[in-house]
Write an enzyme that holds these catalytic residues in place. Structure first.
Site, PDB file in Angstrom:
ATOM      1  N   LYS A  36       0.834  -1.214   0.000  1.00 16.72           N
ATOM      2  CA  LYS A  36       0.000   0.000   0.000  1.00 16.72           C
ATOM      3  C   LYS A  36       0.868   1.263   0.000  1.00 16.72           C
ATOM      4  O   LYS A  36       0.664   2.151  -0.808  1.00 16.72           O
ATOM      5  CB  LYS A  36      -0.892   0.066   1.252  1.00 16.72           C
ATOM      6  CG  LYS A  36      -1.874  -1.051   1.402  1.00 16.72           C
ATOM      7  CD  LYS A  36      -2.753  -0.852   2.630  1.00 16.72           C
ATOM      8  CE  LYS A  36      -2.007  -0.755   3.945  1.00 16.72           C
ATOM      9  NZ  LYS A  36      -1.373  -2.003   4.393  1.00 16.72           N
TER      10      LYS A  36
ATOM     11  N   ARG B 159      12.081  -6.091   5.557  1.00 14.14           N
ATOM     12  CA  ARG B 159      12.173  -4.646   5.775  1.00 14.14           C
ATOM     13  C   ARG B 159      12.764  -4.342   7.143  1.00 14.14           C
ATOM     14  O   ARG B 159      13.620  -3.479   7.268  1.00 14.14           O
ATOM     15  CB  ARG B 159      10.792  -4.002   5.640  1.00 14.14           C
ATOM     16  CG  ARG B 159      10.817  -2.513   5.936  1.00 14.14           C
ATOM     17  CD  ARG B 159       9.510  -1.843   5.627  1.00 14.14           C
ATOM     18  NE  ARG B 159       8.454  -2.289   6.525  1.00 14.14           N
ATOM     19  CZ  ARG B 159       7.193  -1.875   6.459  1.00 14.14           C
ATOM     20  NH1 ARG B 159       6.846  -1.015   5.536  1.00 14.14           N
ATOM     21  NH2 ARG B 159       6.292  -2.309   7.309  1.00 14.14           N
TER      22      ARG B 159
HETATM   23  P1  B4P Z   1       1.475   1.336   8.203  1.00 16.83           P
HETATM   24  O1  B4P Z   1       2.580   2.312   8.129  1.00 16.83           O
HETATM   25  O2  B4P Z   1       0.255   1.626   7.395  1.00 16.83           O
HETATM   26  O3  B4P Z   1       2.164  -0.026   7.801  1.00 16.83           O
HETATM   27  P2  B4P Z   1       1.710  -1.371   7.160  1.00 16.83           P
HETATM   28  O4  B4P Z   1       0.259  -1.508   6.871  1.00 16.83           O
HETATM   29  O5  B4P Z   1       2.269  -2.404   8.059  1.00 16.83           O
HETATM   30  O6  B4P Z   1       2.383  -1.508   5.742  1.00 16.83           O
HETATM   31  P3  B4P Z   1       3.156  -0.484   4.794  1.00 16.83           P
HETATM   32  O7  B4P Z   1       2.174   0.302   4.029  1.00 16.83           O
HETATM   33  O8  B4P Z   1       4.164   0.298   5.519  1.00 16.83           O
HETATM   34  O9  B4P Z   1       3.991  -1.457   3.920  1.00 16.83           O
HETATM   35  P4  B4P Z   1       3.973  -1.761   2.402  1.00 16.83           P
HETATM   36  O10 B4P Z   1       2.786  -2.640   2.311  1.00 16.83           O
HETATM   37  O11 B4P Z   1       4.049  -0.631   1.463  1.00 16.83           O
HETATM   38  O12 B4P Z   1       0.984   1.095   9.725  1.00 16.83           O
HETATM   39  C1  B4P Z   1       1.884   0.907  10.800  1.00 16.83           C
HETATM   40  C2  B4P Z   1       1.111   0.936  12.132  1.00 16.83           C
HETATM   41  O13 B4P Z   1       0.523   2.259  12.335  1.00 16.83           O
HETATM   42  C3  B4P Z   1      -0.093  -0.007  12.245  1.00 16.83           C
HETATM   43  O14 B4P Z   1       0.289  -1.316  12.645  1.00 16.83           O
HETATM   44  C4  B4P Z   1      -0.973   0.712  13.292  1.00 16.83           C
HETATM   45  O15 B4P Z   1      -0.517   0.477  14.602  1.00 16.83           O
HETATM   46  C5  B4P Z   1      -0.748   2.187  12.979  1.00 16.83           C
HETATM   47  N1  B4P Z   1      -1.806   2.709  12.073  1.00 16.83           N
HETATM   48  C6  B4P Z   1      -1.617   3.181  10.798  1.00 16.83           C
HETATM   49  N2  B4P Z   1      -2.792   3.593  10.279  1.00 16.83           N
HETATM   50  C7  B4P Z   1      -3.746   3.367  11.229  1.00 16.83           C
HETATM   51  C8  B4P Z   1      -5.159   3.574  11.284  1.00 16.83           C
HETATM   52  N3  B4P Z   1      -5.839   4.080  10.249  1.00 16.83           N
HETATM   53  N4  B4P Z   1      -5.812   3.220  12.410  1.00 16.83           N
HETATM   54  C9  B4P Z   1      -5.163   2.724  13.467  1.00 16.83           C
HETATM   55  N5  B4P Z   1      -3.831   2.499  13.488  1.00 16.83           N
HETATM   56  C10 B4P Z   1      -3.124   2.818  12.381  1.00 16.83           C
HETATM   57  O16 B4P Z   1       5.371  -2.514   2.180  1.00 16.83           O
HETATM   58  C11 B4P Z   1       5.978  -3.374   3.106  1.00 16.83           C
HETATM   59  C12 B4P Z   1       7.346  -3.827   2.589  1.00 16.83           C
HETATM   60  O17 B4P Z   1       7.188  -4.618   1.429  1.00 16.83           O
HETATM   61  C13 B4P Z   1       8.311  -2.710   2.199  1.00 16.83           C
HETATM   62  O18 B4P Z   1       9.605  -3.018   2.669  1.00 16.83           O
HETATM   63  C14 B4P Z   1       8.289  -2.704   0.688  1.00 16.83           C
HETATM   64  O19 B4P Z   1       9.510  -2.278   0.112  1.00 16.83           O
HETATM   65  C15 B4P Z   1       8.035  -4.168   0.393  1.00 16.83           C
HETATM   66  N6  B4P Z   1       7.324  -4.356  -0.863  1.00 16.83           N
HETATM   67  C16 B4P Z   1       6.241  -3.664  -1.295  1.00 16.83           C
HETATM   68  N7  B4P Z   1       5.846  -4.139  -2.489  1.00 16.83           N
HETATM   69  C17 B4P Z   1       6.673  -5.188  -2.797  1.00 16.83           C
HETATM   70  C18 B4P Z   1       6.785  -6.099  -3.894  1.00 16.83           C
HETATM   71  N8  B4P Z   1       5.934  -6.049  -4.941  1.00 16.83           N
HETATM   72  N9  B4P Z   1       7.749  -7.031  -3.866  1.00 16.83           N
HETATM   73  C19 B4P Z   1       8.612  -7.111  -2.818  1.00 16.83           C
HETATM   74  N10 B4P Z   1       8.582  -6.277  -1.764  1.00 16.83           N
HETATM   75  C20 B4P Z   1       7.625  -5.317  -1.751  1.00 16.83           C
END
Ligand code: B4P
Length: 197
Positions: free
Chosen positions: A14, A130
């Site tokens: 995302k 990551r």
């Molecule tokens: P977020 O920062 O939103 O993190 P995330 O959902 O864990 O995923 P993110 O978006 O960072 O990772 P991505 O999939 O891009 O939330 C962190 C915390 O904040 C939550 O746990 C919660 O506590 C809090 N929070 C946030 N929003 C909230 C809300 N609305 N309500 C309540 N709490 C909230 O990518 C992940 C990894 O995969 C990266 O290293 C990327 O490089 C890699 N990647 C992506 N695409 C890839 C691909 N195609 N191939 C290989 N690797 C890939």
């Protein structure tokens, strides 16, 4: 003004994809995760409250997240942008309903919700690689469990609203990006043009 919501498991891409899509179309990327991490880094009161929950893999309280999004959506760069990509918000039904209310005040609504579908094993591998402070095996398991109970119901909610677009999020970043662009351009541009908003 177009409002896109990015749904999908933690690690589904995302954050990665919404940043790339924002860059391509010149729209604003609003990530609640990034905003919360900035608050934690600044040691603000909000950040201190959020930190413990984030490190236990729990969602931060709705009051905090709804408040920061409502404020952000009123800032000038957002108001003047052709589109907004909401990454990580909403994450449960309460947040989805709050978003609807926030937008309806300005006579707006969500344009589409994009669900990046990636299997649990793949997202777990990506997150472990990551290695962010909340990317340990124990916290990842808790975050994925929160996704199943809190966020998954949103998929049905947006499907019923006729706003859901499911995208295969497996493969390279470039492959997934191309699928999203294709979806935006072939499906949405039939009725909407970024240039028109
Ligand atoms: P977020 O920062 O939103 O993190 P995330 O959902 O864990 O995923 P993110 O978006 O960072 O990772 P991505 O999939 O891009 O939330 C962190 C915390 O904040 C939550 O746990 C919660 O506590 C809090 N929070 C946030 N929003 C909230 C809300 N609305 N309500 C309540 N709490 C909230 O990518 C992940 C990894 O995969 C990266 O290293 C990327 O490089 C890699 N990647 C992506 N695409 C890839 C691909 N195609 N191939 C290989 N690797 C890939």
């Amino acid at each position: 003004m177009l409002y896109f919501v990015f749904l999908g498991r933690q690690g589904s891409g995302k954050g990665t994809q919404s940043a790339l899509i924002a860059q391509k179309y010149g729209c604003v990327h609003v990530s609640t995760g990034d905003m919360l991490r900035s608050a934690v880094a600044a040691r603000s009161e909000l950040g201190l409250q959020a930190e413990a929950l984030m490190l236990s893999g729990k969602l931060v309280s709705d009051d905090i997240t709804i408040g920061i999004v409502a404020e952000r959506l009123q800032e000038e760069d957002v108001i003047n942008s052709p589109g907004v990509l909401l990454d990580g918000f909403p994450r449960n039904l309460k947040q989805a309903k709050a978003l609807e209310t926030i937008l309806s005040v300005h006579d707006k609504r969500i344009t589409a919700a994009l669900d990046l579908e990636v299997p649990v094993e793949t997202v777990t591998e990506r997150l472990l690689q990551r290695g962010r402070s909340d990317d340990t095996e124990r916290i990842i398991d808790q975050r994925l469990a929160e996704y199943e109970t809190q966020t998954l119901p949103l998929i049905d909610w947006y499907r019923q609203e006729g706003l859901l677009f499911t995208i295969n999020g497996s493969g390279t970043v470039e492959e997934v990006f191309d699928r999203i662009v294709q979806m935006i351009e072939s499906t949405l541009s039939k009725s909407l043009s970024w240039a028109e908003v």
